[in-house]
Design a protein around this motif. Sequence first.
Motif, short mmCIF file in Angstrom:
data_model
loop_
_atom_site.label_atom_id
_atom_site.label_comp_id
_atom_site.label_asym_id
_atom_site.label_seq_id
_atom_site.Cartn_x
_atom_site.Cartn_y
_atom_site.Cartn_z
N UNK A 52 0.83 -1.20 0.00
CA UNK A 52 0.00 0.00 0.00
C UNK A 52 0.87 1.25 0.00
N UNK A 53 1.87 1.29 0.89
CA UNK A 53 2.75 2.46 0.98
C UNK A 53 3.60 2.60 -0.28
N UNK A 54 3.97 1.46 -0.89
CA UNK A 54 4.72 1.52 -2.14
C UNK A 54 3.92 2.20 -3.24
N UNK A 55 2.64 1.88 -3.31
CA UNK A 55 1.77 2.53 -4.29
C UNK A 55 1.64 4.02 -4.02
N UNK A 56 1.45 4.37 -2.74
CA UNK A 56 1.33 5.79 -2.37
C UNK A 56 2.60 6.56 -2.74
N UNK A 57 3.75 5.94 -2.51
CA UNK A 57 5.02 6.60 -2.84
C UNK A 57 5.13 6.86 -4.34
N UNK A 58 4.73 5.87 -5.14
CA UNK A 58 4.78 6.05 -6.59
C UNK A 58 3.81 7.14 -7.07
N UNK A 59 2.64 7.21 -6.44
CA UNK A 59 1.68 8.26 -6.81
C UNK A 59 2.26 9.64 -6.53
N UNK A 60 2.92 9.80 -5.38
CA UNK A 60 3.54 11.09 -5.04
C UNK A 60 4.66 11.43 -6.03
N UNK A 61 5.46 10.43 -6.40
CA UNK A 61 6.56 10.67 -7.34
C UNK A 61 6.02 11.05 -8.71
N UNK B 167 2.12 1.79 -10.78
CA UNK B 167 0.96 2.07 -9.92
C UNK B 167 -0.17 1.11 -10.26
N UNK B 168 -0.41 0.89 -11.55
CA UNK B 168 -1.47 -0.04 -11.97
C UNK B 168 -1.17 -1.45 -11.47
N UNK B 169 0.10 -1.83 -11.53
CA UNK B 169 0.50 -3.17 -11.07
C UNK B 169 0.21 -3.34 -9.58
N UNK B 170 0.56 -2.34 -8.78
CA UNK B 170 0.32 -2.43 -7.34
C UNK B 170 -1.17 -2.32 -7.00
N UNK B 171 -1.90 -1.54 -7.77
CA UNK B 171 -3.34 -1.45 -7.56
C UNK B 171 -4.00 -2.79 -7.80
N UNK B 172 -3.58 -3.48 -8.86
CA UNK B 172 -4.10 -4.80 -9.15
C UNK B 172 -3.77 -5.79 -8.03
N UNK B 173 -2.56 -5.68 -7.50
CA UNK B 173 -2.14 -6.56 -6.41
C UNK B 173 -2.99 -6.32 -5.16
N UNK B 174 -3.27 -5.04 -4.86
CA UNK B 174 -4.09 -4.72 -3.69
C UNK B 174 -5.54 -5.19 -3.87
#
Length: 342
Positions: free
Chosen positions: A122-131, A193-200
């Motif tokens: 979850x935090x990995x996705x948030x970090x990518x969104x901020x970047x 981001x799409x990859x991590x969203x799918x994982x979540x």
Amino acid sequence: MKNMMIGVDLAKAVFQVHGALRTGEVQFRKKLTRKQFPAFMAQQEPSMVIFEACGSAHFWAREMEALGHEVKLIAPQYVRPFVKRQKNDAADAEALVIAARQPEMRFVEPKTVEQQSCAAVFRGRERLVHQRTADVNALRALLYEHGYVFPVGMSHLNRMTVLVQDETVDLHALIREECLDLLVQIAEKTARIIERTTKLKTLAAQSDRARRLQTMPGVGPLTAVAVEAFGPAMVEFKTGRNFAAWLGLVPRQHSSGGKERLGRMTKAGQADIRRLLIIGAMSRLNWLGQRTIVEGSWLSRMLMRKPKMLVAIALANKMARQVWAMLTKNKDYSDPAIAGVA
């Protein structure tokens, strides 16, 4: 359980350990290296071990429980008042024991490996969104410096892409090259981001609790996973109001002399769940979501007399209390407004 309490000030290399009886008599004070600490704790009788709720505390809590100890985690702000005079590792370890002896002290529930793993994704996705947001802002600022103005928002990225790729547009070669490099970075981060969203979403689909939470309007897979990853067991809270207060969805209070003074929202709680609940509440208050609001309901009356953002905060508070009720009673969501009309 023996009558021993062991406060441990965690660090990267050197741990300060303070052992005392529940009556307060000090038994030992030791400074141990990271390698010495597990061996020392394995030699101790089952005791209450107290850590500050910091980065590695949940890992060490699981290690100590495996050795037969009872573990308590305390938030740092609750330990600070018990530090005597000078601030050092030994004083911190002693303060942990003193704080844990207080009958009204609140403790943090240790997280499982599964919870920490979900939180990392979850935090990995948030970090990518901020970047990605930073890269889009850099691209827009670069174009603005050369006379091309675009509004804020990801929805205008396609327009910027078309402009940069148009060879007839008057842009210096180096500026165009820099903009194209930013577009490549944005596309890379979008794919991740799409990859991590799918994982979540997959994690949410595998959990019955997450499925139950998604029956509530305004709660999607990301919110459901956040509740599972960052929230403790709901039995830790006596009421739904306590859970909402833990999230920080209550007004800041500065009351004295019998006079109640309530301020803005405290924001002193779990920021990820709180933010997602507010976003979910706002989705129920937009032009499309308002169609589902029952006329004459609490939400309908609030919208008629209060600003939309204030209503969203109040609705997020209500959603938090409903989340607590759903998880403690193991029931899917039922709209109280519709139930009342029926």
